[in-house]
Design a protein around this motif. Structure first.
Motif: not given
Ligand code: GLN
Length: 454
Positions: A161-186
């Motif tokens: 959200r913060q970089p979306a705000s700084y660059c004038g684009v849309v950024g969405l953080k979904p509810t925790y658990g809605l999008v899989s974190r498998f393969g996201l380096v923790a």
């Protein structure tokens, strides 16, 4: 237009502007062209179009991509070539977008300006003297500069959200658990969430539709049915109840940012929504709570980087312990080391109760602030960040000031609820982001309000 044309356009744009923007760590030109040819062929033979058919996409470099080096913008992983795709990448392949390359970020997603990348600093497409925000700075800048149609980022304490705000684009953080974190380096497993950065709200709904859903490979994945996010963009906000926390509009928030948020609220009022001021009294503890919890989890998660299993191994160690010490001393940058030390301290015996456990308790209080407000309101609105983008170099020497930029995004991660940042005007020539926060799993309302406003 063929997919090959779209990919050509994306690559040409990158050729034109990326020497200045520097959003990309790696462009996979060959892979992108191959995928484009395959998709064009499939269509020629009468295949169906996926939800994101042919759209060029950029991927934050902490999301693993089979066959494309994934570094987390760290020296430690400069040679790490994943042998599998993250679940979100599999889902993008099903939706038939085209991965163009990997995007710059703060090392291991720790930071808010991209200045913690071990490779280079991405610049803000609105003005190259300014930071793009972070940690998903490459993700925001690549979309703002028109290099890709959309990108994926990750948000642990505001990093979409913060970089979306700084660059004038849309950024969405979904509810925790809605999008899989498998393969996201923790980074901090109880807070991390992947989400889209896009030019507009409709695109965000499409990308979310493609990447959301239960994944047995992520034990924290929510087993819920996925609503029709695209269908939710009705434009109707009549009777919607908006809460505006006074703590989000108080001291430290730039008056020009406040003005932009107030004019956005007027627009929503004009569309039939009502807003009232509320109080979320534990907001002031969110930054301290977050930096204890996030650093603690990071110190544990980053223990896997030992020079044996992943990435770069230091040469000429005297013994095994020396191998660990040398690999970690050479592989990690200063901010990552700071977080590991902070987290290890907070978790050590004798301090655990005073710091980590206390932080967990305050986290519950912060979550209760949200529960209370959501009993009477549909969404919470405020600024995404207290200020617009700052200048490159301006805050690097001062981690505490840097941490305070996150004060309005962090509570959302601690509570696990969804939030979007949508552009709401300019202050001194730089974009301002409006943050719309929703109830858990109510992305549909968040998107509907953002779309109505946009
Ligand atoms: N700026 C915050 C930090 O440095 C947020 C990072 C994130 O969301 N990944 O921790």
């Amino acid at each position: 237009l063929s997919v090959t044309d779209l990919v050509d356009q994306s690559l040409a744009k990158i050729g034109d502007v990326d020497s200045k923007v520097r959003a990309f760590l790696r462009v996979d030109e060959e892979g992108a062209r191959r995928t484009a040819r395959e998709l064009d062929d499939q269509l020629a033979f009468g295949g169906d179009r996926g939800l994101l058919f042919g759209l060029p996409a950029g991927i934050k470099d902490n999301i693993v991509t089979e066959g494309i080096t994934t570094t987390c913008a760290s020296r430690f992983l400069e040679n790490y070539d994943p042998i599998y795709d993250a679940t979100v990448i599999k889902k993008l392949k099903q939706a038939q977008s085209v991965t163009i390359g990997k995007l710059n970020m703060d090392e291991f997603a720790m930071g808010g300006s991209n200045e913690n990348s071990a490779y280079h600093v991405t610049t803000n497409p609105w003005n190259p003297e300014y930071v793009p925000g972070g940690s998903s700075g490459g993700s925001a800048a690549s979309v703002a500069a028109g290099e890709v149609y959309f990108s994926l980022g990750s948000d642990t304490g505001g990093s979409i959200r913060q970089p979306a705000s700084y660059c004038g684009v849309v950024g969405l953080k979904p509810t925790y658990g809605l999008v899989s974190r498998f393969g996201l380096v923790a980074f901090a497993s109880s807070l991390d969430q992947i989400g889209p950065l896009t030019k507009n709200v409709e695109d965000a709904a499409y990308v979310l539709q493609a990447i959301a859903g239960h994944d047995p490979q992520d034990s924290t994945s929510a087993n819920v049915s996925i609503p029709d996010y695209i269908g939710a963009l009705s434009g109707d906000v009549k009777g919607l109840r908006i809460a505006v926390p006074k703590e989000y509009m108080g001291q430290g928030v730039d008056p020009a940012v406040k003005d932009s948020v107030l004019s956005a609220l007027k627009v929503l009022e004009g569309l039939g929504a009502v807003w009232e001021e509320v109080s979320m009294p534990h907001t002031e503890y969110a930054v301290a709570t977050y930096y204890l919890i996030a650093s603690s989890e990071a110190s544990s998660n980053l223990a896997r980087f030992d020079g044996v299993r992943y990435g770069v191994r230091a040469s000429d160690p005297d013994n095994l312990l020396d191998l660990y010490v040398k690999s970690r001393s050479q592989g990690f940058g200063p901010e990552v080391k700071r977080r590991i030390m902070l987290g290890t301290y907070a978790l050590s015996s004798g301090y655990y109760d005073a710091y980590y456990l206390k932080a967990q308790k305050v986290r519950t209080l912060i979550k209760q602030d949200f529960d209370n407000v959501f009993q009477n309101y549909d969404v919470i609105i405020g600024p995404t960040a207290p200020t617009t983008a700052f200048k490159i170099g301006e805050q690097v020497g001062d981690p505490l000031t840097m941490y305070l930029n996150d004060i309005l995004t962090i509570p959302v991660n601690l509570a696990g609820v969804p939030a979007i940042s949508v552009p709401c005007g300019l202050a001194e020539g730089m974009p301002v982001g409006l943050q719309i926060i929703g109830k858990a799993l109510d992305e549909a309302t968040v998107l509907r309000v953002a779309h109505a406003f946009e």
